[in-house]
Design a protein around this motif. Sequence first.
Motif, PDB file in Angstrom:
ATOM      1  N   TYR A  24      -5.204   5.312  -9.040  1.00  0.00           N
ATOM      2  CA  TYR A  24      -5.157   4.393  -7.896  1.00  0.00           C
ATOM      3  C   TYR A  24      -4.126   3.281  -8.089  1.00  0.00           C
ATOM      4  O   TYR A  24      -3.535   2.820  -7.113  1.00  0.00           O
ATOM      5  CB  TYR A  24      -6.548   3.823  -7.603  1.00  0.00           C
ATOM      6  N   THR A  28      -1.311   2.821  -5.292  1.00  0.00           N
ATOM      7  CA  THR A  28      -1.338   1.626  -4.445  1.00  0.00           C
ATOM      8  C   THR A  28      -0.438   0.496  -4.917  1.00  0.00           C
ATOM      9  O   THR A  28      -0.105  -0.392  -4.138  1.00  0.00           O
ATOM     10  CB  THR A  28      -2.766   1.047  -4.359  1.00  0.00           C
ATOM     11  N   CYS A  45      -6.870  -6.639  -5.449  1.00  0.00           N
ATOM     12  CA  CYS A  45      -6.094  -6.621  -4.206  1.00  0.00           C
ATOM     13  C   CYS A  45      -5.634  -8.042  -3.890  1.00  0.00           C
ATOM     14  O   CYS A  45      -6.284  -9.013  -4.285  1.00  0.00           O
ATOM     15  CB  CYS A  45      -6.947  -6.096  -3.055  1.00  0.00           C
ATOM     16  N   PHE A  77      -6.734   4.937   3.706  1.00  0.00           N
ATOM     17  CA  PHE A  77      -5.489   4.231   3.409  1.00  0.00           C
ATOM     18  C   PHE A  77      -4.492   4.488   4.525  1.00  0.00           C
ATOM     19  O   PHE A  77      -4.282   5.639   4.920  1.00  0.00           O
ATOM     20  CB  PHE A  77      -4.883   4.725   2.090  1.00  0.00           C
ATOM     21  N   LEU A 119      -5.854   9.633   4.485  1.00  0.00           N
ATOM     22  CA  LEU A 119      -4.571   8.992   4.792  1.00  0.00           C
ATOM     23  C   LEU A 119      -4.415   8.996   6.295  1.00  0.00           C
ATOM     24  O   LEU A 119      -4.612  10.033   6.939  1.00  0.00           O
ATOM     25  CB  LEU A 119      -3.410   9.772   4.175  1.00  0.00           C
TER      26      LEU A 119
END
Length: 124
Positions: A24, A28, A45, A77, A119
Amino acid sequence: MSLAMKLTAITLDCPDPEALVAFYQQATGLELHPKSNGDFAGLNCDDGLFIGFQRVDDYQAPRWPDQAVPQQFHLDFEVDDLDEAEALLLALGALKPEYQPGGARWRVLTDPAGHPFCLTRRKV
């Protein structure tokens, strides 16, 4: 009356937190939490949300779309280009299940621990 609750963390069960956090993080670009260790790892985040990954003995991966071991949740996402994002994520270790209910609107992939995630195209 409603509570003023703010979501601060999401934690996923998995067999290998370090491997899943690496997947991840690469996908990301989020910052690795400094207190990650062998049994727990996390990402920070920008908006304060924390995504954690915790080791669970005898972990059983969800089976998409079979409900013998249900998915229980999934992450969504937004991406600019579905094909480009899919190719990158597959190269990082994601898998693409045969069952794709979203047609051209969204894609379902699974992370290396078997968690389904979607997605979608970024809204312009």
